[in-house]
Design an enzyme around this catalytic site. Structure first.
Site, PDB file in Angstrom:
ATOM      1  N   GLY A   1      -4.906 -10.397  -4.618  1.00 10.96           N
ATOM      2  CA  GLY A   1      -4.426  -9.097  -4.168  1.00 10.96           C
ATOM      3  C   GLY A   1      -5.193  -8.581  -2.976  1.00 10.96           C
ATOM      4  O   GLY A   1      -6.387  -8.868  -2.817  1.00 10.96           O
TER       5      GLY A   1
ATOM      6  N   SER B   1      -1.866  -6.902  -5.037  1.00  6.45           N
ATOM      7  CA  SER B   1      -0.724  -7.625  -5.596  1.00  6.45           C
ATOM      8  C   SER B   1      -0.962  -8.260  -6.951  1.00  6.45           C
ATOM      9  O   SER B   1      -0.035  -8.820  -7.533  1.00  6.45           O
ATOM     10  CB  SER B   1      -0.240  -8.692  -4.610  1.00  6.45           C
ATOM     11  OG  SER B   1       0.536  -8.086  -3.609  1.00  6.45           O
TER      12      SER B   1
ATOM     13  N   SER C   1     -14.521  -6.533   1.970  1.00  3.19           N
ATOM     14  CA  SER C   1     -14.811  -7.370   3.124  1.00  3.19           C
ATOM     15  C   SER C   1     -14.742  -6.547   4.403  1.00  3.19           C
ATOM     16  O   SER C   1     -13.824  -5.747   4.595  1.00  3.19           O
ATOM     17  CB  SER C   1     -13.792  -8.517   3.194  1.00  3.19           C
ATOM     18  OG  SER C   1     -14.019  -9.307   4.330  1.00  3.19           O
TER      19      SER C   1
ATOM     20  N   PHE D   1       1.432   0.194   9.094  1.00  2.51           N
ATOM     21  CA  PHE D   1       0.007   0.201   9.388  1.00  2.51           C
ATOM     22  C   PHE D   1      -0.225   0.212  10.891  1.00  2.51           C
ATOM     23  O   PHE D   1       0.576  -0.311  11.659  1.00  2.51           O
ATOM     24  CB  PHE D   1      -0.665  -1.036   8.776  1.00  2.51           C
ATOM     25  CG  PHE D   1      -0.465  -1.142   7.293  1.00  2.51           C
ATOM     26  CD1 PHE D   1      -1.384  -0.612   6.421  1.00  2.51           C
ATOM     27  CD2 PHE D   1       0.671  -1.748   6.779  1.00  2.51           C
ATOM     28  CE1 PHE D   1      -1.191  -0.686   5.052  1.00  2.51           C
ATOM     29  CE2 PHE D   1       0.873  -1.833   5.418  1.00  2.51           C
ATOM     30  CZ  PHE D   1      -0.056  -1.291   4.546  1.00  2.51           C
TER      31      PHE D   1
ATOM     32  N   TYR E   1       7.761 -14.614   0.380  1.00  2.00           N
ATOM     33  CA  TYR E   1       7.047 -13.513  -0.277  1.00  2.00           C
ATOM     34  C   TYR E   1       7.410 -12.174   0.356  1.00  2.00           C
ATOM     35  O   TYR E   1       7.339 -12.008   1.571  1.00  2.00           O
ATOM     36  CB  TYR E   1       5.547 -13.749  -0.168  1.00  2.00           C
ATOM     37  CG  TYR E   1       4.695 -12.836  -0.999  1.00  2.00           C
ATOM     38  CD1 TYR E   1       4.267 -13.225  -2.269  1.00  2.00           C
ATOM     39  CD2 TYR E   1       4.308 -11.600  -0.531  1.00  2.00           C
ATOM     40  CE1 TYR E   1       3.469 -12.388  -3.039  1.00  2.00           C
ATOM     41  CE2 TYR E   1       3.516 -10.762  -1.287  1.00  2.00           C
ATOM     42  CZ  TYR E   1       3.092 -11.163  -2.544  1.00  2.00           C
ATOM     43  OH  TYR E   1       2.310 -10.330  -3.301  1.00  2.00           O
ATOM     44  N   SER E   2       7.791 -11.217  -0.478  1.00  2.00           N
ATOM     45  CA  SER E   2       8.128  -9.872   0.000  1.00  2.00           C
ATOM     46  C   SER E   2       7.816  -8.850  -1.074  1.00  2.00           C
ATOM     47  O   SER E   2       8.284  -8.953  -2.213  1.00  2.00           O
ATOM     48  CB  SER E   2       9.621  -9.784   0.374  1.00  2.00           C
ATOM     49  OG  SER E   2       9.983  -8.444   0.651  1.00  2.00           O
ATOM     50  N   ASN E   3       7.018  -7.855  -0.715  1.00  2.28           N
ATOM     51  CA  ASN E   3       6.692  -6.782  -1.656  1.00  2.28           C
ATOM     52  C   ASN E   3       7.918  -6.002  -2.104  1.00  2.28           C
ATOM     53  O   ASN E   3       7.927  -5.403  -3.174  1.00  2.28           O
ATOM     54  CB  ASN E   3       5.679  -5.831  -1.016  1.00  2.28           C
ATOM     55  CG  ASN E   3       4.307  -6.454  -0.907  1.00  2.28           C
ATOM     56  OD1 ASN E   3       3.667  -6.758  -1.894  1.00  2.28           O
ATOM     57  ND2 ASN E   3       3.862  -6.674   0.326  1.00  2.28           N
TER      58      ASN E   3
END
Length: 369
Positions: free
Chosen positions: A325, A90, A350, A149, A186-188
């Protein structure tokens, strides 16, 4: 990006919360090459906390330090490459917002323009949804990435090419979160729509506008808007997701996937050096006129959470600006002091544990003094 498993917002909301909770004493060191031993130790702690590898660039005025810790692959001999490319997730939104604001500065758009003025019928309540709403995540548009996903966080259709319209249509099947302008959420989807808007206004592909307006003028030669290619070109660390099989948890390499599922919301591939170069140029006024940069930094109704394509990270010494991001397996932090003079960019691959707290400690140490 941020979806069910595809997180962002300063390495997810957990990182921002950790930043806010950081004690004032966390700012123990002054960033710069003279502190390279301290900075290296902080990178090592990120790996000790569960990262496979971490890549960093720290800037303090004209001084720059780059370092890495950990490995490029789990169990491999190669160190994480200091010039490694990674999926910036992001952080892409700051690039998209910059292009939109440049078009505003050129008189080709107004922040008060509605979506329906440019993309009629694309979204529900498009006549009431403005460009400002999209930029600041106050539109109420639902998240298109929901259910893209599997339970492990791996894209279900990993190599499929998506059009921006297909992504917006996915969101259109869900109810609005709230009326336009009612609150922050928040929204992509907001930034997929903004990518389509850029193409409608300019008549050119989104990738071309980012390249010609930002990447080429700033000499960001290692940053790509990758299109449909699943590859991360050049040296890079590999990304992993832990998957449980029977009674064992094993790493699955998720470095390769088709980035069209992220698009103008999260598709960019970059380096720590290039991200710092971008944000320094932005905050020094090289990409936007002063009035629009001021607008970009204004959190408005979001309670100091988000400007126009910028996140606000509360630190003991004040507010840092930039963006975080997340792309499957990659976590990115790219934040600057308000004047852009001090910067930190981190790419973390990670796999387990909690590398966020030592990442916050490094970020706070660099940006506060």
């Amino acid at each position: 990006m941020k979806g069910k498993k595809y997180v962002s917002v300063a390495v997810a909301a957990g990182l921002i919360a950790a930043v806010a909770a950081a004690p004032a004493g966390a700012a123990a060191h002054t960033a710069g090459p003279r502190d390279r031993a301290d900075l290296q130790a902080m990178l090592d702690r990120i790996v000790d906390a569960g990262a496979v590898g971490v890549i960093a660039e720290v800037r303090d005025g004209n001084r720059t330090w780059r370092g890495t810790s950990g490995r490029a692959r789990i169990g491999g001999p190669q160190a994480a490459p200091v010039d490694g490319r990674f999926r910036a997730g992001s952080v892409t939104k700051s690039f998209t917002a910059t292009v939109v604001l440049q078009l505003v500065g050129e008189g080709r758009l107004e922040l008060s323009d509605s979506v329906d003025q440019w993309l009629p019928g694309l979204v529900d309540k498009g006549a009431d949804t403005t460009i400002r709403h999209l930029l600041q995540h106050t539109s109420g548009l639902p998240e298109y990435a929901t259910d893209m996903f599997d339970k492990w966080g791996i894209p279900k259709e990993r190599y499929r090419s998506w059009t921006a319209k297909e992504l917006v249509d996915r969101a259109g099947r869900l109810p609005r979160e709230f009326p336009p302008g009612d609150r922050y959420g928040y929204s992509n989807t907001n930034y997929i729509v903004l990518g389509m808007l850029i193409e409608r206004v300019t008549g050119r592909p989104y990738a071309t506008e980012v390249r010609e307006r930002i990447l080429r003028p700033l000499g960001m030669g290692h940053t790509r808007v990758p299109g449909t290619s699943p590859e991360v070109p050049g040296p890079h660390a590999h990304a992993y997701v832990p998957v449980t099989k029977g009674d064992k948890t094993v790493p699955v390499d998720v470095t390769r996937f088709n980035p069209t599922m992220a698009g103008a919301a999260g598709g960019i591939i970059s380096t720590t050096e290039d991200l710092n170069r971008f944000f320094r140029a932005l905050f020094q006024g090289r990409l936007l006129p002063a009035a629009l940069l001021k607008e970009m930094k204004d959190p408005g109704m979001t309670k100091n959470a988000y400007g126009l394509g910028l996140e606000m990270a509360p630190l003991p010494c004040g507010t840092a600006l930039g963006h975080g991001g997340g792309a499957t397996g990659y976590l990115t932090v790219a934040f600057s002091s308000a004047d852009g003079s001090r910067q930190v960019a981190l790419s973390i691959t990670s796999y387990s544990g909690d590398p966020e707290k030592p990442a916050v400690a490094l970020m706070t140490s660099v940006l506060c003094r």
